[in-house]
Scaffold this motif. Sequence first.
Motif, mmCIF file in Angstrom:
data_model
loop_
_atom_site.group_PDB
_atom_site.id
_atom_site.type_symbol
_atom_site.label_atom_id
_atom_site.label_comp_id
_atom_site.label_asym_id
_atom_site.label_seq_id
_atom_site.Cartn_x
_atom_site.Cartn_y
_atom_site.Cartn_z
ATOM 1 N N ARG A 35 0.844 -1.191 0.000
ATOM 2 C CA ARG A 35 0.000 0.000 0.000
ATOM 3 C C ARG A 35 0.880 1.242 0.000
ATOM 4 N N ILE A 36 0.353 2.317 -0.560
ATOM 5 C CA ILE A 36 1.087 3.579 -0.665
ATOM 6 C C ILE A 36 0.323 4.665 0.086
ATOM 7 N N ALA A 37 1.049 5.431 0.898
ATOM 8 C CA ALA A 37 0.486 6.610 1.554
ATOM 9 C C ALA A 37 1.046 7.835 0.833
ATOM 10 N N VAL A 38 0.188 8.577 0.152
ATOM 11 C CA VAL A 38 0.613 9.756 -0.612
ATOM 12 C C VAL A 38 0.418 10.997 0.251
ATOM 13 N N PHE A 39 1.494 11.777 0.392
ATOM 14 C CA PHE A 39 1.467 12.977 1.219
ATOM 15 C C PHE A 39 1.633 14.234 0.369
ATOM 16 N N ALA A 40 1.047 15.329 0.837
ATOM 17 C CA ALA A 40 1.260 16.655 0.257
ATOM 18 C C ALA A 40 0.975 17.697 1.320
ATOM 19 N N GLU A 41 1.879 18.628 1.473
ATOM 20 C CA GLU A 41 1.705 19.750 2.397
ATOM 21 C C GLU A 41 1.319 19.297 3.806
ATOM 22 N N GLY A 42 1.965 18.234 4.271
ATOM 23 C CA GLY A 42 1.764 17.768 5.632
ATOM 24 C C GLY A 42 0.494 16.975 5.869
ATOM 25 N N ARG A 43 -0.207 16.628 4.800
ATOM 26 C CA ARG A 43 -1.473 15.894 4.952
ATOM 27 C C ARG A 43 -1.457 14.619 4.109
ATOM 28 N N LEU A 44 -2.059 13.582 4.665
ATOM 29 C CA LEU A 44 -2.229 12.334 3.930
ATOM 30 C C LEU A 44 -3.328 12.518 2.896
ATOM 31 N N GLN A 45 -2.997 12.302 1.620
ATOM 32 C CA GLN A 45 -3.951 12.499 0.538
ATOM 33 C C GLN A 45 -4.716 11.229 0.200
ATOM 34 N N GLN A 46 -4.020 10.084 0.252
ATOM 35 C CA GLN A 46 -4.670 8.810 -0.062
ATOM 36 C C GLN A 46 -3.791 7.681 0.453
ATOM 37 N N PHE A 47 -4.431 6.618 0.922
ATOM 38 C CA PHE A 47 -3.721 5.431 1.397
ATOM 39 C C PHE A 47 -4.421 4.222 0.810
ATOM 40 N N ALA A 48 -3.788 3.573 -0.149
ATOM 41 C CA ALA A 48 -4.432 2.465 -0.859
ATOM 42 C C ALA A 48 -3.370 1.654 -1.583
ATOM 43 N N SER A 49 -3.801 0.582 -2.250
ATOM 44 C CA SER A 49 -2.893 -0.254 -3.027
ATOM 45 C C SER A 49 -2.358 0.542 -4.221
ATOM 46 N N PRO A 50 -1.207 0.145 -4.770
ATOM 47 C CA PRO A 50 -0.687 0.840 -5.952
ATOM 48 C C PRO A 50 -1.688 0.881 -7.100
ATOM 49 N N ALA A 51 -2.403 -0.232 -7.334
ATOM 50 C CA ALA A 51 -3.368 -0.270 -8.435
ATOM 51 C C ALA A 51 -4.486 0.744 -8.230
ATOM 52 N N GLU A 52 -4.985 0.835 -6.990
ATOM 53 C CA GLU A 52 -6.081 1.772 -6.729
ATOM 54 C C GLU A 52 -5.601 3.214 -6.770
ATOM 55 N N ILE A 53 -4.423 3.471 -6.232
ATOM 56 C CA ILE A 53 -3.869 4.825 -6.263
ATOM 57 C C ILE A 53 -3.762 5.319 -7.699
ATOM 58 N N TYR A 54 -3.326 4.427 -8.593
ATOM 59 C CA TYR A 54 -3.119 4.827 -9.983
ATOM 60 C C TYR A 54 -4.437 4.952 -10.743
ATOM 61 N N ALA A 55 -5.311 3.961 -10.579
ATOM 62 C CA ALA A 55 -6.540 3.931 -11.370
ATOM 63 C C ALA A 55 -7.653 4.781 -10.770
ATOM 64 N N ARG A 56 -7.637 4.956 -9.436
ATOM 65 C CA ARG A 56 -8.706 5.699 -8.765
ATOM 66 C C ARG A 56 -8.113 6.734 -7.812
ATOM 67 N N PRO A 57 -7.389 7.718 -8.334
ATOM 68 C CA PRO A 57 -6.802 8.737 -7.465
ATOM 69 C C PRO A 57 -7.884 9.510 -6.719
ATOM 70 N N ALA A 58 -7.609 9.833 -5.469
ATOM 71 C CA ALA A 58 -8.619 10.464 -4.618
ATOM 72 C C ALA A 58 -8.831 11.933 -4.946
ATOM 73 N N ASN A 59 -7.795 12.572 -5.487
ATOM 74 C CA ASN A 59 -7.916 13.996 -5.783
ATOM 75 C C ASN A 59 -6.932 14.391 -6.878
ATOM 76 N N LEU A 60 -6.973 15.655 -7.262
ATOM 77 C CA LEU A 60 -6.147 16.129 -8.370
ATOM 78 C C LEU A 60 -4.657 16.025 -8.073
ATOM 79 N N PHE A 61 -4.255 16.215 -6.811
ATOM 80 C CA PHE A 61 -2.835 16.096 -6.491
ATOM 81 C C PHE A 61 -2.341 14.683 -6.759
ATOM 82 N N VAL A 62 -3.060 13.684 -6.255
ATOM 83 C CA VAL A 62 -2.643 12.287 -6.443
ATOM 84 C C VAL A 62 -2.624 11.946 -7.929
#
Length: 366
Positions: free
Chosen positions: A205-232
Motif C-alpha cells: 500500500r502507498i500513503a501519498v502525502f502533500a503539504e503535511g497531509r495524507l492524501q490517499q492510502f491504498a494499493s498501488p493499483a487503486e492509487i493509480y486507477a482511482r486517485p482520490a484527488n487532483l494532487f494524487v
Amino acid sequence: MTSVTFAGVRKTYGDAVALAGLDLAIEPGEFVALLGPSGSGKTTTLNLLAGLIDADDGEIRIGGRVVNDVTPDRRDIAMVFQNYALYPHLTVFENLEFPLRARDRRVAATVVEAKVDRVAGTLGLGDLLHRYPKELSGGQQQRVALGRAMIREPKVFLLDEPLSNLDARLRIRMRRDIKALHEAIGSTIVYVTHDQAEAMTLATRIAVFAEGRLQQFASPAEIYARPANLFVAGFLGEREPVLMAGRIETGDGLAFVAPDGRLALDAAAARHLAPFAGRPVVLCIRAEALRPSRGTDGADGAVVAQVELSGPDAILYCRLDGGAEVVARADPADGFAKGDRIGLTADAARLTAFDPTTGAALRAGE
C-alpha cells in the motif's frame, strides 16, 4: 510481524505545519511506501515513528504499544539511511555483527557468527565478508546496510530513500532484491521515497502525502486507477497526465468538451462519466487512456506534434483542433509520424473526473 498506527499525530515547527493530524494504520507484515514531494510530511512521519523527533499531539503505536515517550533504542525498530552509514574501518562481517555486539557484548561468538552467516546468505554477501565498504559497489553496500538492520530482528524496518544514491539500472535491480527480501522475512516495512516508480513496484500500500497531509492510502493499483484527488492524479504516473477543465456533453455521442479541445468518449463512458454530464469537471487524461486512429473528419481530430520512442511504445504528443496538447500511447509498428492527422478516442474506464472546486474525485454512484 507488527502493526504501526498513527492516530491524530501532529508536528509543527513554529507556524509551519509539518504534519497535520495524521491517521494511518499499517497492518502487520505490510510493505508501506510513504510517497510525496519534498516537504510533504513523509520524512517527518518516518522520524516520528523512529523516535528521532517528538509529536506535538496524537498517538503513535508499534504493535499496540504506545511509543510516544519511548526512546529510539527501545522501540525495537531498525533504520536504513540513503547514505548506508557503514563503518569504513570495519569489514562487512564486522559491520554486520556490530548491532549484536552493541546490544550485548557478552553474546557468544558462535551465536554472532551463525547470525551473520544467515543474514549474509540471505543477501548474497557470503563471499564479501572480509571486504571493506570502499571495496564494494553501491548495490553491495546497500545490501550490507540492509543486513545490519536485519540482524537485530526488529519489529519494524524503516527505510529512508535507500536507493537514491544508485544509478537507474541498479535501482531497478535493488527494487527486486528488496521486494524478495520482504517476501522472505515477512516483516513490516515503512519505506520513504519521492520516486513513485519505487513505491508502485515495492509497496503493498502507498500513503501519498502533500503539504503535511495524507492524501490517499491504498494499493498501488487503486492509487493509480482511482486517485482520490487532483494532487494524487498529477503526482502518479510515468508521465505527468494532462489535467483539462471542461464539461461532459451528450448529443451526437458522449464527449468531453473543453474551451481548447474535444475528445470523443467510448461506450464505457455511459457508466463512468455520463452521470456527470452537463457539469464542470477536470478530467485526468493519461497517455494510455487515448486510442489513436488513422485520419478523422470529426471534431475529435488532432495533429501529431512529436513522436517519442519509449521501449515497446510510441508516445504521441498531439495537438487537438482547439489547441490543447494531450499525450497518447501507440504501437511503434503503427508508424505514426510528426504532422500526421489522427483521430483520438478516450477510453472512459481509464479517465477520472474531478470537481474543479474541491479537487476531489467524482465517482459514479457516490
